[in-house]
Design an enzyme around this catalytic site. Sequence first.
Site, PDB file in Angstrom:
ATOM      1  N   PHE A 126      -4.080   2.950  15.310  1.00  0.00           N
ATOM      2  CA  PHE A 126      -4.493   3.930  14.296  1.00  0.00           C
ATOM      3  C   PHE A 126      -5.711   3.383  13.554  1.00  0.00           C
ATOM      4  O   PHE A 126      -5.957   2.167  13.566  1.00  0.00           O
ATOM      5  CB  PHE A 126      -3.345   4.183  13.306  1.00  0.00           C
ATOM      6  CG  PHE A 126      -2.420   5.299  13.699  1.00  0.00           C
ATOM      7  CD1 PHE A 126      -1.580   5.162  14.784  1.00  0.00           C
ATOM      8  CD2 PHE A 126      -2.396   6.499  12.986  1.00  0.00           C
ATOM      9  CE1 PHE A 126      -0.716   6.189  15.155  1.00  0.00           C
ATOM     10  CE2 PHE A 126      -1.529   7.531  13.346  1.00  0.00           C
ATOM     11  CZ  PHE A 126      -0.697   7.374  14.439  1.00  0.00           C
ATOM     12  N   ASP A 129      -3.945  -6.357   5.240  1.00  0.00           N
ATOM     13  CA  ASP A 129      -5.017  -7.161   5.873  1.00  0.00           C
ATOM     14  C   ASP A 129      -5.053  -8.573   5.307  1.00  0.00           C
ATOM     15  O   ASP A 129      -5.600  -9.484   5.915  1.00  0.00           O
ATOM     16  CB  ASP A 129      -6.377  -6.483   5.628  1.00  0.00           C
ATOM     17  CG  ASP A 129      -6.478  -5.186   6.433  1.00  0.00           C
ATOM     18  OD1 ASP A 129      -7.033  -4.202   5.929  1.00  0.00           O
ATOM     19  OD2 ASP A 129      -5.950  -5.163   7.572  1.00  0.00           O
ATOM     20  N   LYS A 180       8.421 -16.987 -10.909  1.00  0.00           N
ATOM     21  CA  LYS A 180       7.652 -15.853 -11.424  1.00  0.00           C
ATOM     22  C   LYS A 180       6.479 -16.358 -12.267  1.00  0.00           C
ATOM     23  O   LYS A 180       6.661 -17.212 -13.151  1.00  0.00           O
ATOM     24  CB  LYS A 180       8.565 -14.953 -12.276  1.00  0.00           C
ATOM     25  CG  LYS A 180       7.859 -13.714 -12.824  1.00  0.00           C
ATOM     26  CD  LYS A 180       8.737 -12.935 -13.781  1.00  0.00           C
ATOM     27  CE  LYS A 180       7.917 -11.819 -14.457  1.00  0.00           C
ATOM     28  NZ  LYS A 180       8.674 -11.166 -15.550  1.00  0.00           N
ATOM     29  N   LYS A 188     -10.149  -4.093  19.870  1.00  0.00           N
ATOM     30  CA  LYS A 188      -8.727  -4.476  19.929  1.00  0.00           C
ATOM     31  C   LYS A 188      -8.095  -4.096  21.270  1.00  0.00           C
ATOM     32  O   LYS A 188      -6.884  -4.155  21.444  1.00  0.00           O
ATOM     33  CB  LYS A 188      -7.969  -3.840  18.762  1.00  0.00           C
ATOM     34  CG  LYS A 188      -8.570  -4.237  17.399  1.00  0.00           C
ATOM     35  CD  LYS A 188      -7.767  -3.723  16.222  1.00  0.00           C
ATOM     36  CE  LYS A 188      -8.413  -4.125  14.902  1.00  0.00           C
ATOM     37  NZ  LYS A 188      -7.519  -3.976  13.742  1.00  0.00           N
ATOM     38  N   ASN A 214       0.859  -1.195   0.000  1.00  0.00           N
ATOM     39  CA  ASN A 214       0.000   0.000   0.000  1.00  0.00           C
ATOM     40  C   ASN A 214       0.885   1.232   0.000  1.00  0.00           C
ATOM     41  O   ASN A 214       2.097   1.137   0.023  1.00  0.00           O
ATOM     42  CB  ASN A 214      -0.954  -0.032   1.211  1.00  0.00           C
ATOM     43  CG  ASN A 214      -0.190  -0.045   2.528  1.00  0.00           C
ATOM     44  OD1 ASN A 214       0.514   0.919   2.838  1.00  0.00           O
ATOM     45  ND2 ASN A 214      -0.289  -1.139   3.260  1.00  0.00           N
TER      46      ASN A 214
HETATM   47  O1  PMT Z   1       2.991   6.150   6.529  1.00  0.00           O
HETATM   48  P1  PMT Z   1       2.390   7.449   6.060  1.00  0.00           P
HETATM   49  O2  PMT Z   1       2.554   7.639   4.589  1.00  0.00           O
HETATM   50  O3  PMT Z   1       2.865   8.606   6.849  1.00  0.00           O
HETATM   51  O4  PMT Z   1       0.792   7.351   6.282  1.00  0.00           O
HETATM   52  C1  PMT Z   1       0.364   7.317   7.615  1.00  0.00           C
HETATM   53  C2  PMT Z   1      -0.819   6.315   7.759  1.00  0.00           C
HETATM   54  C3  PMT Z   1      -1.999   6.874   6.989  1.00  0.00           C
HETATM   55  C4  PMT Z   1      -0.432   4.967   7.236  1.00  0.00           C
HETATM   56  C5  PMT Z   1      -1.120   6.245   9.273  1.00  0.00           C
HETATM   57  O5  PMT Z   1      -1.485   7.530   9.740  1.00  0.00           O
HETATM   58  C6  PMT Z   1      -2.231   5.252   9.531  1.00  0.00           C
HETATM   59  O6  PMT Z   1      -3.400   5.559   9.431  1.00  0.00           O
HETATM   60  N1  PMT Z   1      -1.811   4.018   9.868  1.00  0.00           N
HETATM   61  C7  PMT Z   1      -2.757   2.916  10.051  1.00  0.00           C
HETATM   62  C8  PMT Z   1      -3.102   2.361   8.704  1.00  0.00           C
HETATM   63  C9  PMT Z   1      -3.969   1.131   8.851  1.00  0.00           C
HETATM   64  O7  PMT Z   1      -3.603   0.035   8.533  1.00  0.00           O
HETATM   65  O8  PMT Z   1      -5.133   1.465   9.452  1.00  0.00           O
HETATM   66  P2  PMT Z   1      -6.285   0.284   9.605  1.00  0.00           P
HETATM   67  O9  PMT Z   1      -7.521   1.017  10.058  1.00  0.00           O
HETATM   68  O10 PMT Z   1      -6.350  -0.600   8.401  1.00  0.00           O
HETATM   69  O11 PMT Z   1      -5.651  -0.597  10.819  1.00  0.00           O
HETATM   70  C10 PMT Z   1      -6.060  -0.336  12.137  1.00  0.00           C
HETATM   71  C11 PMT Z   1      -4.926  -0.628  13.092  1.00  0.00           C
HETATM   72  O12 PMT Z   1      -4.657  -2.023  13.113  1.00  0.00           O
HETATM   73  C12 PMT Z   1      -3.610   0.061  12.768  1.00  0.00           C
HETATM   74  O13 PMT Z   1      -3.035   0.466  14.008  1.00  0.00           O
HETATM   75  C13 PMT Z   1      -2.763  -1.037  12.142  1.00  0.00           C
HETATM   76  O14 PMT Z   1      -1.382  -0.852  12.428  1.00  0.00           O
HETATM   77  C14 PMT Z   1      -3.297  -2.260  12.853  1.00  0.00           C
HETATM   78  N2  PMT Z   1      -3.231  -3.514  12.093  1.00  0.00           N
HETATM   79  C15 PMT Z   1      -3.941  -3.659  10.949  1.00  0.00           C
HETATM   80  C16 PMT Z   1      -3.895  -4.864  10.276  1.00  0.00           C
HETATM   81  C17 PMT Z   1      -3.117  -5.936  10.808  1.00  0.00           C
HETATM   82  N3  PMT Z   1      -3.055  -7.122  10.201  1.00  0.00           N
HETATM   83  N4  PMT Z   1      -2.441  -5.756  11.971  1.00  0.00           N
HETATM   84  C18 PMT Z   1      -2.479  -4.564  12.612  1.00  0.00           C
HETATM   85  O15 PMT Z   1      -1.857  -4.401  13.653  1.00  0.00           O
END
Ligand code: PMT
Length: 404
Positions: free
Chosen positions: A323, A279, A289, A341, A210
Amino acid sequence: MNIALGVGGGIAAYKAAELARLLEERGFVVQVLMTEAAQQFVRPLTFAALTGRKVITDLFASAGGEETLSSAVEHIRVAQDNQMLIVAPATADLLARFAHGLASDFLTTLYLAFTGTVVLAPAMNTNMWRHPATQANLETLRRRGHHIVEPEEGHLACGMTGPGRLAQPERIAAIASAAAVQLRDLEGERIVVTAGPTEEPIDPVRFISNRSSGKMGYSLAQAAAARGADVVLVSGPVTLPDPYGVTVLRVRTASDMRQAVMEHLKDASIIVKAAAVADYHVANVASRKLKKTAMRLSLELDPTVDILAEVGQKKGDRLLIGFAAETENLVAEARRKMETKNCDMVVGNLVGTDGTGFEADQNEVTLVVRTGDVIKLPRATKLEVANWIFDHALKLRLALHAAQ
Ligand code: PMT
């Protein structure tokens, strides 16, 4: 607190007099030092009158002006006596000399000997401000954890209009005051930060990822290190260099990231999960490949491990900050993630809007906090947002402990 105020040789030097007055008004003890060029714009007597202290103007002349052995190491004394160094105006030349460690006068020699908090307020012609050399020097200085007070846009003395005008003295004084409060308030904390994307391989050549640049997570790591924390940054593949004073573990897949986080969880006191973890991962990664054909290619994807949720189950009394990257229903989604979570705080940010979120230099976030508060923060640089997140995290932890 003692502040060394370095005045650079720009037309905005006269504004440093107002800044000196404001800092003294806020109770700081200000020792002014001026470059030779600065003295062409403002006389040292002005600052001496404002601060009641002699102004240092020469590498080998102490504040009294006579050249003695003690004055030859005056910069060491000034470096040890002051907790903060503010440079305003910080000219392009000063930024370059700071970035490259040149020590050719008192101010640049002091900078190299200084180990406290540095606040730089640049001021220069718009073209000089935009020049890649200046921007590269600024990036170097930001990565060292220095506070940069962005110049304002407007009409400049050189007749141009655009960015480059020294920030208002009130804003510089406010940022210095905030930095003074933050000083080392994360000393003793062991903070694990995740940043960047993950890459989930399809075959030896291709992968799913991403647009995360890592800037938000790196800013969090940098802010925490500058405030005295012991920081481990678990980073997906990004092009950012390691932040100053931070242990960086570079990983690739969600599975790698999970392993690194779990290895450092036991020692952590605060965990901040800013990484954009994939995800899904490809169920059957091809060992060779995949050849292109005219037929549609379908991939089977399995969910990755939700690292945040797993940390939430094992967090104990650690502070867990997640986040949420959303395109709508920001607060509701952030609150849902906080509950499901077991986070103490979720930093919600809208992605897909210009100028914030993925890849942007700025962010605009809303904090959803376990105490029930919803705190909308203004758009700012990711470093400023990072510091605000830690400010609120420390307040939250006090509130949670008080509620126990
Ligand atoms: O890196 P930049 O370019 O500065 O951009 C910053 C950002 C937009 C990436 C950052 O501010 C941000 O939003 N990060 C979280 C992105 C994300 O995956 O959000 P989510 O809503 O999909 O995930 C929710 C939370 O679960 C996040 O804390 C993520 O780290 C966590 N997660 C998600 C999936 C997974 N398999 N394991 C996780 O721990």
